[in-house]
Design a protein around this motif. Structure first.
Motif, PDB file in Angstrom:
ATOM      1  N   LYS A   1      -2.858  12.533   1.754  1.00 53.18           N
ATOM      2  CA  LYS A   1      -3.831  11.635   1.128  1.00 53.18           C
ATOM      3  C   LYS A   1      -4.021  10.379   1.959  1.00 53.18           C
ATOM      4  O   LYS A   1      -3.219  10.071   2.835  1.00 53.18           O
ATOM      5  N   GLU A   2      -5.079   9.662   1.650  1.00 52.82           N
ATOM      6  CA  GLU A   2      -5.345   8.412   2.350  1.00 52.82           C
ATOM      7  C   GLU A   2      -4.441   7.302   1.805  1.00 52.82           C
ATOM      8  O   GLU A   2      -4.007   7.344   0.656  1.00 52.82           O
ATOM      9  N   ARG A   3      -4.226   6.321   2.645  1.00 52.61           N
ATOM     10  CA  ARG A   3      -3.460   5.164   2.215  1.00 52.61           C
ATOM     11  C   ARG A   3      -4.267   4.404   1.167  1.00 52.61           C
ATOM     12  O   ARG A   3      -5.494   4.253   1.283  1.00 52.61           O
ATOM     13  N   GLU A   4      -3.578   3.915   0.138  1.00 48.48           N
ATOM     14  CA  GLU A   4      -4.271   3.224  -0.941  1.00 48.48           C
ATOM     15  C   GLU A   4      -3.554   1.938  -1.317  1.00 48.48           C
ATOM     16  O   GLU A   4      -2.340   1.787  -1.119  1.00 48.48           O
ATOM     17  N   PHE A   5      -4.333   1.048  -1.870  1.00 52.21           N
ATOM     18  CA  PHE A   5      -3.820  -0.237  -2.331  1.00 52.21           C
ATOM     19  C   PHE A   5      -2.946  -0.046  -3.562  1.00 52.21           C
ATOM     20  O   PHE A   5      -3.259   0.741  -4.442  1.00 52.21           O
TER      21      PHE A   5
ATOM     22  N   ARG B   1      -7.900  -5.686  -1.365  1.00 55.35           N
ATOM     23  CA  ARG B   1      -7.868  -4.232  -1.296  1.00 55.35           C
ATOM     24  C   ARG B   1      -8.227  -3.688   0.087  1.00 55.35           C
ATOM     25  O   ARG B   1      -8.030  -2.499   0.352  1.00 55.35           O
TER      26      ARG B   1
ATOM     27  N   SER C   1      -3.647   2.247 -11.424  1.00 55.53           N
ATOM     28  CA  SER C   1      -2.649   3.299 -11.600  1.00 55.53           C
ATOM     29  C   SER C   1      -1.228   2.767 -11.760  1.00 55.53           C
ATOM     30  O   SER C   1      -0.351   3.492 -12.239  1.00 55.53           O
TER      31      SER C   1
ATOM     32  N   ALA D   1      -3.375  -2.158  -8.550  1.00 54.41           N
ATOM     33  CA  ALA D   1      -4.208  -0.981  -8.756  1.00 54.41           C
ATOM     34  C   ALA D   1      -4.071  -0.548 -10.212  1.00 54.41           C
ATOM     35  O   ALA D   1      -3.006  -0.724 -10.826  1.00 54.41           O
TER      36      ALA D   1
ATOM     37  N   GLN E   1       0.966   5.731   0.813  1.00 48.79           N
ATOM     38  CA  GLN E   1       0.284   6.917   1.310  1.00 48.79           C
ATOM     39  C   GLN E   1       1.099   8.139   0.949  1.00 48.79           C
ATOM     40  O   GLN E   1       2.236   8.303   1.399  1.00 48.79           O
TER      41      GLN E   1
ATOM     42  N   PHE F   1       0.852  -1.173   0.000  1.00 47.99           N
ATOM     43  CA  PHE F   1       0.000   0.000   0.000  1.00 47.99           C
ATOM     44  C   PHE F   1       0.899   1.238   0.000  1.00 47.99           C
ATOM     45  O   PHE F   1       2.090   1.134   0.300  1.00 47.99           O
TER      46      PHE F   1
END
Length: 123
Positions: free
Chosen positions: A42-46, A105, A62, A60, A38, A36
């Motif tokens: 911003k928020e932490r993302e997968f 996720r 991206s 992801a 961060q 993950f």
């Protein structure tokens, strides 16, 4: 289980880095492992995840086509190869172990987290 993530650093856009996540205290071979990230503010993302055997990987949108997750269960280590890096990939990257099976996720599924390694991509 203790997770040690390393391999971050400063790289120019278009460059590459390889992150490692080494585990101690418990074998990783029975678990799905995820990465993950961060970014500041911003928020932490997968980012990516890999099944216990390595046969199934998830990404992801991206990072698909640029990042590759892999594992070496004999070394109790998971890797994240990051190619064609972009400034928007700048973040602290965390590895984590999925012990609850709630979905790759879902951060709530991951009981153990590493300390994070910072990746900075300059334009």
């Amino acid at each position: 289980v203790q997770l040690q993530a390393c391999g971050g650093g400063l790289v120019q856009a278009g460059g590459f880095l390889r992150l490692s996540c080494a585990a101690s205290g418990r074998t990783l071979s029975n678990y799905r492992v995820g990465w993950f990230r961060q970014a500041p503010g911003k928020e932490r993302e997968f980012v990516a995840a890999i099944s216990w055997s390595g046969a199934i990987t998830y990404y992801a949108d991206s990072v698909k086509g640029r990042f590759t997750i892999s594992r070496d269960n004999a070394k109790n280590t998971v890797y994240l190869q990051m190619n064609s890096l972009k400034p928007e990939d700048t973040a602290t990257y965390y590895c984590a172990v999925d012990t609850k099976g709630l979905g790759y996720r879902n951060m709530a599924s991951y009981a153990y987290w590493g300390q994070g390694t910072l990746v900075t991509v300059s334009s």
